[in-house]
Design an enzyme around this catalytic site. Structure first.
Site, PDB file in Angstrom:
ATOM      1  N   VAL A  21       5.484  -0.657   2.632  1.00  0.00           N
ATOM      2  CA  VAL A  21       4.405  -0.860   3.595  1.00  0.00           C
ATOM      3  C   VAL A  21       3.383  -1.823   3.006  1.00  0.00           C
ATOM      4  O   VAL A  21       2.974  -1.684   1.843  1.00  0.00           O
ATOM      5  CB  VAL A  21       3.723   0.479   3.954  1.00  0.00           C
ATOM      6  CG1 VAL A  21       2.663   0.256   5.035  1.00  0.00           C
ATOM      7  CG2 VAL A  21       4.751   1.487   4.436  1.00  0.00           C
TER       8      VAL A  21
ATOM      9  N   LYS B 261       5.569  -2.397   7.960  1.00  0.00           N
ATOM     10  CA  LYS B 261       6.603  -1.695   7.198  1.00  0.00           C
ATOM     11  C   LYS B 261       7.880  -2.530   7.211  1.00  0.00           C
ATOM     12  O   LYS B 261       8.423  -2.842   8.274  1.00  0.00           O
ATOM     13  CB  LYS B 261       6.884  -0.323   7.811  1.00  0.00           C
ATOM     14  CG  LYS B 261       7.954   0.465   7.057  1.00  0.00           C
ATOM     15  CD  LYS B 261       8.299   1.759   7.764  1.00  0.00           C
ATOM     16  CE  LYS B 261       7.189   2.771   7.671  1.00  0.00           C
ATOM     17  NZ  LYS B 261       7.038   3.323   6.314  1.00  0.00           N
TER      18      LYS B 261
ATOM     19  N   ILE C   9       0.821  -1.217   0.000  1.00  0.00           N
ATOM     20  CA  ILE C   9       0.000   0.000   0.000  1.00  0.00           C
ATOM     21  C   ILE C   9       0.852   1.262   0.000  1.00  0.00           C
ATOM     22  O   ILE C   9       0.322   2.378   0.001  1.00  0.00           O
ATOM     23  CB  ILE C   9      -0.945   0.033   1.213  1.00  0.00           C
ATOM     24  CG1 ILE C   9      -0.167  -0.095   2.520  1.00  0.00           C
ATOM     25  CG2 ILE C   9      -1.999  -1.045   1.106  1.00  0.00           C
ATOM     26  CD1 ILE C   9      -1.034   0.034   3.762  1.00  0.00           C
ATOM     27  N   GLY C  10       2.179   1.127  -0.008  1.00  0.00           N
ATOM     28  CA  GLY C  10       3.017   2.309  -0.042  1.00  0.00           C
ATOM     29  C   GLY C  10       4.484   1.961  -0.099  1.00  0.00           C
ATOM     30  O   GLY C  10       4.920   0.911   0.381  1.00  0.00           O
TER      31      GLY C  10
ATOM     32  N   GLY D  23       8.469   4.054   0.119  1.00  0.00           N
ATOM     33  CA  GLY D  23       9.151   5.304   0.406  1.00  0.00           C
ATOM     34  C   GLY D  23      10.586   5.047   0.807  1.00  0.00           C
ATOM     35  O   GLY D  23      11.066   3.898   0.799  1.00  0.00           O
ATOM     36  N   GLY D  24      11.285   6.154   1.159  1.00  0.00           N
ATOM     37  CA  GLY D  24      12.667   6.014   1.559  1.00  0.00           C
ATOM     38  C   GLY D  24      12.840   5.166   2.799  1.00  0.00           C
ATOM     39  O   GLY D  24      13.890   4.572   3.023  1.00  0.00           O
ATOM     40  N   ALA D  25      11.796   5.094   3.642  1.00  0.00           N
ATOM     41  CA  ALA D  25      11.894   4.315   4.873  1.00  0.00           C
ATOM     42  C   ALA D  25      11.621   2.836   4.647  1.00  0.00           C
ATOM     43  O   ALA D  25      11.938   2.017   5.498  1.00  0.00           O
ATOM     44  CB  ALA D  25      10.927   4.865   5.918  1.00  0.00           C
ATOM     45  N   GLY D  26      11.022   2.482   3.542  1.00  0.00           N
ATOM     46  CA  GLY D  26      10.739   1.080   3.283  1.00  0.00           C
ATOM     47  C   GLY D  26       9.413   0.886   2.575  1.00  0.00           C
ATOM     48  O   GLY D  26       8.768   1.824   2.126  1.00  0.00           O
TER      49      GLY D  26
ATOM     50  N   ASP E 291      11.527  13.879   8.973  1.00  0.00           N
ATOM     51  CA  ASP E 291      10.982  13.665   7.626  1.00  0.00           C
ATOM     52  C   ASP E 291       9.493  14.010   7.609  1.00  0.00           C
ATOM     53  O   ASP E 291       8.663  13.209   7.172  1.00  0.00           O
ATOM     54  CB  ASP E 291      11.215  12.224   7.182  1.00  0.00           C
ATOM     55  CG  ASP E 291      11.045  12.051   5.666  1.00  0.00           C
ATOM     56  OD1 ASP E 291      11.005  13.087   4.961  1.00  0.00           O
ATOM     57  OD2 ASP E 291      10.947  10.914   5.199  1.00  0.00           O
TER      58      ASP E 291
END
Length: 1007
Positions: A715, A729, A707-708, A710-713, A828
């Site tokens: 999801v 995540k 579902i997503g 990003g730079g953090a990982g 962030d």
């Protein structure tokens, strides 16, 4: 395409017969229309209608010869390009195309319209270089190209137009230096070069423009010189605005010769030296802003001659000496900002006799003496901000009758006396701060329904007596802080008639009696501090009905009985302290806690404390039948404590020995384990009650569940067998070698303790040798960024929803900055990290992960180290460090996203321009302000005044200098102040009435 459009138009005309062919000008207009997009159909009647002339078409004006002389297409929401067919309208005198969305190059054919006198294309998106040979338009009087995307050098031949009176080239991307020939305009009255990227020295030749009345040169230009002394020769000048353009040097005394000047803005520069005494010669001056420079010396006595002055802003300089008495005698003064200087002495007594004073801020100086008694004599005073000085004496009683007063901030002085009667019942009062003074006496009981008051801080004074029952008459109060006083008696149950109360701190007083069970009526309460009083009785179990409580401090009282086990049901409770009471029995099953939160209660047991005596409490923690705390039980508890202490000491010795052993033989140990399999079993760590297993979490890691990203990982959405929905995540940048923890576990444990209604809750962590998975509560409506920038879903975000999201996200960040110890810097903040639940309540996500990645070295992406492009604070470029002020800058960008509906970086902004710069340029005019607003917010029903106040907060948060940004606590307060508590038809300003707002209002400092 244009050729075929013209042929089609000609064919249709011929098909209608030769009796009434459309004129050449009509055909040119139809050809122009073919390159327009007209969503509102303003130009619907531009068509063949049996007449030979277009004079009856919308936006067209003709002379008595039926020739088109005026093209009035302003504010029609047109898009597209301007075709070369414009050059066929040879008789045009007026071209008015402002406030549309035209793009592309300005056709050179416009320079062939030799009769044009008025040419206005402001507030569009024309780009490229400005056409040459504009000087051919020898009849041109007005050329307004403000707020477009023109680039390159300033057009150098415009000075050859003998009739040109108004030249506005501001709000573009012109670069380079100002041509010296710009001092040779023979008839110029208005010159606007503001909001470009101009550099180099300011040519002194501009001082030759004897007829010039308005000169705008500031904002984003960065000149390499100071103010030319020749500007003193601009004898007709009425308005000079050179704010924020890198000016250096001192203020030239020659400006004192500008006798007609009514506005002088030089703020946000690098000016030094003193204010020249010659400024006092500008007797028509109404607005003087020299703030945010490095000016020094005293406020010159010569300013006494500025009797027409309405605004005097000298804040954030290095002025010293006293505030001259004559400032109090200025009859028209409305705004006086002198804060953050080195001023001493008393406040002029005559200042209170000024009948027009509206905003007064003298804070952060070294002022002494008393506050003038008649400060609100004119009943127009809205802000009195005198905090951080050395003032003495009482708070003037007359302030209790000042019906216009909105904010009273007197903290950190030496004031005494009592709280004025009527102060807490004023109709417009929203904030009262008198903390850190020596004010005495009671809180006045004459509190009527105060419709606006939301913030009240009386802490650190000498107030005493009982709290009046009428305190419940403050329905909109959100923060009530009276710590460290001498209040006594019981806590009135009416205190929770304040239905909006979010923070209650009555610690450090002399309250007695029990905690009112009515406290459970405070449904919005998040922080409750009753510590350091003399409270007795039991903790009411009804506290569990405060759904958003995240801080509970009951320490240092005389409370007895058990800690109610119902408190463990509070999912948001993160910080609690029950120490130093007479509590007994088992502690509830809190997810995590510190032993210090229970010390000073020798009869508490269970958990990490000594075991509860057998037979004293049942499995649920309730007293067992016949059980009591006898001496035998006390002895048993003491023995258990001693055994526990000995066991702990032995454990410490064992751990130290193991560490020494590992340090000596770690090479052999690591070599042995490296021979083992690199795959280890998964370990699930829960920070709250989770009815799931590691294998169920792993089953979520499927491409179909993503579902997503990003730079953090990445999801994933996970639906457990119990029906519980979570978000999982998978952290980025992991793989071989990820087993080196580098503080990962400790950091995740800290994040797992965070509890706040506007923070996405970290439910647990699932990890093995190579991968770490974080388990969060699931947010059905996704992220604000996805919702805001998706055409299909953005219609759900009306103004009320956007405002609520802004306030809720601010509360979440405020909690991280001010209520966590140590504070947590998000690092962030962006719209994609603000998640929305099923009711569109905002929750801040990914808090602390950037630091985690940085500390562990797992990712070098910009997103995880210091923010995301478009959100990064300017100081990161030269410090490579982020702090809470960096978060506030990023939050300002999020507010601008909410207001504009645009992403932080858009191609329409131009190369190297982000949303902050774009908004700053747009707000230079009233219509420019309206142009930035997202039309999807609700159209004409949106209250403009509220939108403008949020925009003002966004501009403050996104200030270039960190010191100029407010704290998140201030941001929460300012956003809370946006919504009027009661509305009438007279104060509801909507987008349908743009004249209600002046763009210069945004220049006021929110305090």
């Amino acid at each position: 395409m244009k050729r075929w459009s013209f042929v089609l138009v000609l064919f249709l005309c011929l098909g209608r017969g030769w009796s009434d062919p459309l004129s050449e000008e009509g055909l040119a207009l139809l050809a122009m229309k073919a390159s327009f997009t007209d969503p509102v159909k303003h130009l619907e009647n531009w068509k063949l209608n049996g007449t030979a002339t277009p004079c009856l078409w919308s936006g067209i004006a003709c002379n008595n010869m039926s020739s088109v002389v005026g093209l009035y297409l302003a504010h029609m929401n047109l898009t597209g390009t301007l075709s070369a067919d414009l050059g066929r309208l040879k008789n045009l005198v007026t071209i008015s195309l402002e406030f549309n969305n035209f793009t592309g190059l300005l056709p050179v054919e416009v320079t062939t319209l030799l009769k044009v006198q008025y040419f206005n294309i402001s507030n569009n998106n024309f780009n490229g270089a400005f056409p040459a040979k504009f000087s051919q338009l020898q009849s041109l009087q007005v050329l307004d190209c403000f707020n477009n995307n023109f680039s390159g050098a300033l057009p150098g031949d415009l000075w050859l137009i003998p009739t040109l009176e108004h030249l506005s080239l501001g709000g573009n991307y012109f670069e380079g230096s100002i041509p010296a020939q710009y001092g040779s305009f023979p008839a110029l009255k208005y010159l606007g070069l503001n909001g470009n990227s101009l550099t180099g020295p300011i040519p002194p030749e501009l001082g030759k423009l004897q007829g010039l009345q308005e000169l705008y040169m500031g904002y984003y230009n960065n000149y390499s010189s100071g103010i030319p002394a020749s500007f003193g020769n601009l004898a007709s000048l009425v308005r000079l605005d050179m704010g924020r353009c890198g000016l250096t040097g001192s203020i030239p005394p020659e400006l004192g010769k500008l006798g007609k000047l009514d506005t002088l803005f030089l703020q946000l520069n690098n000016l030094v030296g003193v204010i020249p005494v010659q400024i006092g010669n500008i007797v028509n001056l109404q607005s003087l802003d020299l703030s945010y420079n490095n000016l020094s010396g005293i406020i010159p006595p010569a300013l006494i001659y500025l009797q027409k002055l309405e605004l005097l802003s000298l804040m954030s300089n290095r002025f010293e000496g006293t505030i001259p008495d004559f400032i109090g005698d200025m009859p028209n003064l409305q705004v006086l900002y002198l804060w953050e200087n080195q001023l001493t002495g008393p406040i002029p007594s005559a200042l209170g006799q000024n009948m027009n004073l509206t905003l007064l801020d003298l804070s952060s100086n070294f002022l002494n003496g008393t506050i003038p008694n008649d400060l609100c004599a004119g009943q127009k005073l809205e802000w009195v901000i005198l905090k951080d000085n050395q003032l003495t004496g009482p708070i003037p009683e007359a302030l209790g009758n000042c019906i216009s007063l909105s904010k009273l901030r007197l903290s950190n002085n030496r004031l005494n006396g009592s709280i004025p009667l009527g102060l807490l019942g004023l109709p417009n009062i929203s904030m009262v701060e008198i903390q850190m003074n020596q004010v005495m006496g009671p809180i006045p009981s004459e509190i009527i329904d105060s419709p606006q008051l939301s913030y009240l801080d009386f802490s650190d004074n000498n107030l005493s007596s009982k709290l009046p029952e009428s305190i419940g008459n403050l329905p909109m109060l959100q923060s009530f802080l009276i710590s460290n006083n001498h209040f006594e008696g019981p806590i009135p149950p009416q205190i929770c008639d304040m239905q909006s109360l979010n923070k209650l701190d009555i610690s450090g007083n002399e309250f007695t009696g029990t905690i009112p069970v009515e406290m459970s009526n405070c449904k919005k309460l998040g922080s409750l501090d009753l510590s350091r009083n003399g409270l007795t009785g039991q903790i009411p179990p009804q506290v569990e009905y405060i759904p958003d409580l995240y801080l509970l401090n009951l320490s240092h009282n005389q409370l007895s009985g058990q800690i109610p086990p119902q408190l463990q049901l509070l999912q948001t409770l993160n910080v609690f302290d029950f120490s130093y009471n007479n509590l007994s029995g088992p502690i509830p099953h809190f997810d995590s806690y510190n032993l210090s939160s229970f010390e000073g209660n020798p009869f508490l047991c269970g958990g990490l404390l000594q075991p509860c005596p057998a037979g004293t409490y049942d499995n649920d923690g309730a007293p067992a039948p016949g059980g009591h705390h006898s001496r035998r039980h006390k002895a048993a508890n003491l023995l258990a404590w001693l055994v526990g202490a000995l066991f702990s000491a032995a454990l410490v010795v064992l751990l130290v020995g193991m560490c020494c052993f590992f340090k000596k033989y770690r090479w052999y140990i690591c070599k042995y384990f490296r021979r083992e399999s690199t795959t280890r079993p998964w370990k699930l760590t829960a920070f709250s009650r989770l009815d799931l297993t590691a294998s169920q979490v792993l089953d979520c890691l499927d491409e179909e569940n993503i579902i997503g990203r990003g730079g953090a990982g990445t999801v994933y959405k996970g639906v457990m067998s119990t029906g519980q929905v979570v978000a999982v995540k998978r952290l980025a940048g992991e793989g071989k070698g990820a087993a080196h923890d580098h503080g990962f576990s400790a950091e995740i444990q800290t994040l797992g303790k965070i509890r706040h209604r506007n923070i996405v809750r970290l439910l647990g962590c699932c990890s093995n040798h190579e991968t770490n998975l974080l388990i969060y509560e699931y947010m059905p409506n996704g992220s604000l960024g996805e919702l805001l920038h998706s055409k299909e879903r953005s219609e759900k975000l009306d103004w009320e929803t956007r405002y609520n999201i802004a306030v809720q996200a601010a509360h979440g960040l405020c909690y991280l900055h001010h209520d966590c110890s140590p504070l947590i810097v998000h690092r962030d903040v962006k719209s994609n990290n603000i998640l929305l639940d099923s009711t569109f309540q905002a929750h801040v996500a990914d808090f602390g992960l950037a630091k985690l990645f940085q500390d562990t070295g797992k990712s070098e992406s910009m997103s995880s180290i210091a923010g995301s492009y478009g959100y990064i604070a300017p100081e990161y470029a030269y410090t490579l460090k982020v702090n809470e002020k960096s978060d506030i800058y990023s939050f300002g960008v999020v507010l601008m996203e909410l207001l504009t509906g645009k992403k932080p970086i858009e191609t329409e902004f131009g190369d190297g321009v982000d949303i902050v710069q774009w908004v700053r340029r747009k707000i230079q005019t009233k219509d420019g302000v309206l142009d930035v607003l997202d039309p999807r917010m609700g159209g004409v029903g949106v209250p403009l005044q509220e939108v403008m106040l949020v925009l003002r907060v966004a501009l403050l948060c996104s200030s270039d200098l960190p010191v100029d940004r407010p704290t998140m606590r201030d941001v929460v307060q300012m956003l809370s102040d946006v919504k009027p508590k009661s509305k009438s038809s007279t104060d509801s300003r909507e987008l349908a009435a743009p004249d209600a707002f002046k763009p210069q209002d945004l220049r006021l400092v929110c305090v």
